[in-house]
Motif scaffolding. Sequence first.
Motif, short mmCIF file in Angstrom:
data_model
loop_
_atom_site.label_atom_id
_atom_site.label_comp_id
_atom_site.label_asym_id
_atom_site.label_seq_id
_atom_site.Cartn_x
_atom_site.Cartn_y
_atom_site.Cartn_z
N SER A 198 4.84 -16.22 -5.95
CA SER A 198 5.27 -17.78 -5.96
C SER A 198 6.80 -17.54 -5.26
N VAL A 199 7.35 -18.45 -4.69
CA VAL A 199 8.51 -18.38 -4.04
C VAL A 199 9.20 -19.81 -4.26
N GLN A 200 10.56 -19.96 -4.39
CA GLN A 200 11.27 -21.23 -4.66
C GLN A 200 11.44 -21.63 -3.04
N GLU A 201 11.46 -22.72 -2.98
CA GLU A 201 11.55 -23.50 -1.68
C GLU A 201 12.97 -23.01 -1.19
N ALA A 202 13.20 -22.61 0.16
CA ALA A 202 14.01 -22.28 0.92
C ALA A 202 14.57 -20.87 0.86
N GLU A 203 13.70 -20.03 -0.06
CA GLU A 203 13.89 -18.55 -0.24
C GLU A 203 13.04 -17.92 0.63
N GLY A 254 5.02 -26.33 2.58
CA GLY A 254 3.85 -26.44 3.37
C GLY A 254 3.27 -24.96 3.82
N ASP A 255 4.23 -24.00 3.27
CA ASP A 255 3.72 -22.74 3.65
C ASP A 255 2.67 -22.36 2.23
N THR A 256 2.55 -23.22 1.46
CA THR A 256 1.66 -22.88 0.27
C THR A 256 0.19 -22.53 0.99
N ALA A 257 -0.55 -21.42 0.43
CA ALA A 257 -1.55 -20.93 1.12
C ALA A 257 -2.10 -19.75 0.74
N MET A 258 -3.53 -19.33 0.95
CA MET A 258 -3.63 -17.90 1.05
C MET A 258 -3.58 -17.45 2.27
N TYR A 259 -2.77 -16.03 2.21
CA TYR A 259 -2.50 -15.47 3.37
C TYR A 259 -3.33 -14.05 3.26
N PHE A 260 -4.02 -13.89 4.58
CA PHE A 260 -4.79 -12.76 4.79
C PHE A 260 -4.10 -12.04 5.80
N CYS A 261 -4.26 -10.75 5.59
CA CYS A 261 -3.82 -9.65 6.61
C CYS A 261 -5.20 -9.35 7.35
N PRO A 290 -4.85 -25.20 1.66
CA PRO A 290 -5.88 -25.77 0.70
C PRO A 290 -6.89 -26.51 1.54
N SER A 291 -6.54 -26.95 2.71
CA SER A 291 -7.60 -27.54 3.52
C SER A 291 -8.77 -26.56 4.09
N PHE A 305 -10.82 -8.10 7.22
CA PHE A 305 -9.72 -8.88 6.50
C PHE A 305 -9.64 -8.18 5.19
N GLY A 306 -8.31 -8.45 4.74
CA GLY A 306 -7.95 -8.02 3.26
C GLY A 306 -8.49 -9.07 2.45
N LYS A 307 -8.30 -9.07 1.27
CA LYS A 307 -8.77 -10.04 0.15
C LYS A 307 -7.84 -11.39 -0.01
N GLY A 308 -6.61 -11.24 0.60
CA GLY A 308 -5.72 -12.21 0.51
C GLY A 308 -4.69 -12.27 -0.55
N THR A 309 -3.54 -13.04 -0.29
CA THR A 309 -2.66 -13.13 -1.16
C THR A 309 -2.28 -14.73 -1.34
N LYS A 310 -2.34 -15.23 -2.49
CA LYS A 310 -2.21 -16.69 -2.81
C LYS A 310 -0.66 -16.80 -2.92
N LEU A 311 0.10 -17.70 -2.11
CA LEU A 311 1.34 -17.92 -2.00
C LEU A 311 1.58 -19.35 -2.52
N SER A 312 2.54 -19.59 -3.56
CA SER A 312 2.98 -20.87 -4.10
C SER A 312 4.50 -20.93 -3.73
#
Lengths: 112, 118
Positions: B12-17, B85-92, B41-42, B108-115
């Motif tokens: 997780s990360v704060q907005e603007a960071e 809007g960057d909230t998503a699963m990110y796959f390498c 999420p879509s 694919f990797g298994k993903g990182t869920k970023l909030s």
Amino acid sequence: SQTIHQWPATLVQPVGSPLSLECTVEGTSNPNLYWYRQAAGRGLQLLFYSIGIDQISSEVPQNLSASRPQDRQFILSSKKLLLSDSGFYLCAWSKNANQPQHFGDGTRLSIL
Amino acid sequence: AQTVTQSQPEMSVQEAETVTLSCTYDTSESNYYLFWYKQPPSRQMILVIRQEAYKQQNATENRFSVNFQKAAKSFSLKISDSQLGDTAMYFCAFMKLNYGGSQGNLIFGKGTKLSVKP
């Protein structure tokens, strides 16, 4: 510009029923086409790929099959669905094997 | 066989960071491509950035940049000025260089869920 269409978006099917998911690409010719499955909480697994009409390769033995009756049409099928076929199915295309793949919006398949 | 590992299931990360997502891979190939894909999420899978292994310069796309360390087989994604809007699963993902009539097989990797939090 190129676009990829995949339908339906959501599908609920009983065990033992047939399946047909369709994917079409517009704005390009002779694309490489791919079908992936994404199980819950996991990455994508390549199921099938195609480099041309009627040229299909399978990556994983399973209950599913794929066909490419036209240059820009890719179909994922099953004669009898299993519970384990549930998942999120994504179609993708690329200009060639060394170009990025671009994905459709996916189909959420639930088997009851 | 090639493998891709994403060691952070959730972040997780704060907005603007700024936030950095990790990815390592294993391959015996010398020529290949690396990608980061985003799945909001879509559920649509969206290409974020790509890197050719033969290029030493790190790829950059607006607020997204990578740190590609070929010897260490590491490919991290940095997101600057994080937005909701960057909230998503990110796959390498990894793809070897293909010749002739072969397909481009993405691993694919298994993903990182970023909030991203407001």
